[in-house]
Design a protein around this motif. Structure first.
Motif: not given
Length: 324
Positions: A157, A179, A181-185, A198, A314-315, A317
């Protein structure tokens, strides 16, 4: 007078604030440039927050890259009105960098903007994009081709990772993105990732040799992650190592190198020769989407301080642009 983000020592801390400066305060150089855009890189975030030993001389204007227009020049290759870009060469570390309305540098470090590239697009690509392309070129030079198997991209990301992901996918590789940050999959899948993994899977104690999975990798993390990738790389595979977000130590064995012929390729984008840069930039212009810059968030100098903290947390992308 002009605005600049100035970093100063304050005891053990770094004080970052936007100040009005005079051109006479700029560091030495034979070309003066009006900065249209800079970008926020991992090094910049470490410098601004004081969480890394990036700054070599105080005070310092951060910004390891920039694009803009020549305002004055004593250099034979650059004249007033030329649009130029710069990445690396110790700018933002040893000499004042691009997070300012004006910057003065050694003209040998400057490149003309390739083709019809705008300053905004140049910095959307920036140091991260150059590093990603140099990594792809290194894998190609090592003989890695799409039919050999999947390529892993770590720190997917981030600026380097997300750009490398798009370059590899466009070249026909099966790309797996690691990554935390799974929210950005979904976003990574849109960029070209066939699988999103992951990052914790690469943080266990590495075996000297593990099952062969990767034909190659572009690793922006280092540390234990890189050690695990080495143990999982296929026969005659190659890894382009271009970052250290996960640490500088590399505790591994020689077994991947002598039993599988794995190649570990170091990527230096800071002092890469101009000729190599020109090839990389031309390929970046030809390969990346025409709306690549629209993937980026744009911040002011004032906003860049909080953005630096957000990047390290990590906020963010992708790429973050700074418009002085």
């Amino acid at each position: 007078m002009f605005n600049a983000l100035l970093l100063e020592e304050s005891g053990k801390d770094t004080l970052a604030r936007v100040q009005r400066l005079d051109v006479n305060q700029l560091t030495e150089g034979d070309v003066l440039v009006r900065v249209d855009y800079s970008s926020l890189n991992y090094k910049d975030a470490l410098a601004i927050t004081g969480k890394g030993k990036i700054v070599r001389h105080w005070p310092m204007v951060p910004g390891v890259d920039f694009a803009g227009t020549v305002l004055a020049s004593d250099h034979a290759d650059h004249k007033i009105g030329d649009e130029v870009l710069l990445t690396g060469w110790g700018v933002g570390e040893k000499t004042w960098g691009g997070m300012a309305e004006k910057v003065r540098v050694n003209g040998d470090w400057l490149q003309s903007l390739p083709g019809n590239m705008s300053p905004k697009r140049a910095m959307a690509i920036g140091t991260a994009g150059l590093t990603a392309m140099l990594s792809v070129m290194a894998l190609e030079h090592a003989g890695i081709t799409p039919n050999q198997g999947p390529i892993l991209v770590t720190g997917a990301t981030g600026g380097v990772g997300s750009t490398a992901l798009q370059l590899l996918a466009k070249a026909g590789f099966e790309v797996h993105a690691a990554t935390g940050r799974s929210a950005h999959k979904e976003w990574l899948t849109r960029l070209g990732a066939s699988q999103v993994i992951d990052r914790n899977e690469f943080l266990q104690e590495p075996a000297p040799l593990a099952s062969q999975v990767w034909a190659g990798a572009i690793d922006a993390v280092g540390g234990r992650t890189l050690a695990n990738i080495l143990s999982q790389t296929k026969m005659r595979g190659a890894i382009a190592a271009c970052g250290l977000a996960g640490g500088v130590a590399l505790n591994t064995t020689v077994m991947p190198f002598i039993l599988r012929g794995v190649q570990l390729l170091g990527i230096d984008s800071v002092y890469a020769p101009i000729a190599t840069r020109e090839i990389a930039w031309q390929r970046l212009e030809e390969t990346l989407p025409v709306d690549f810059e629209e993937q980026c968030e744009v911040y002011t100098l004032e906003q860049s301080i909080q953005a630096a903290h957000d990047l390290l947390a990590g906020k963010l992308k992708g790429r973050a642009l700074i418009q002085p």
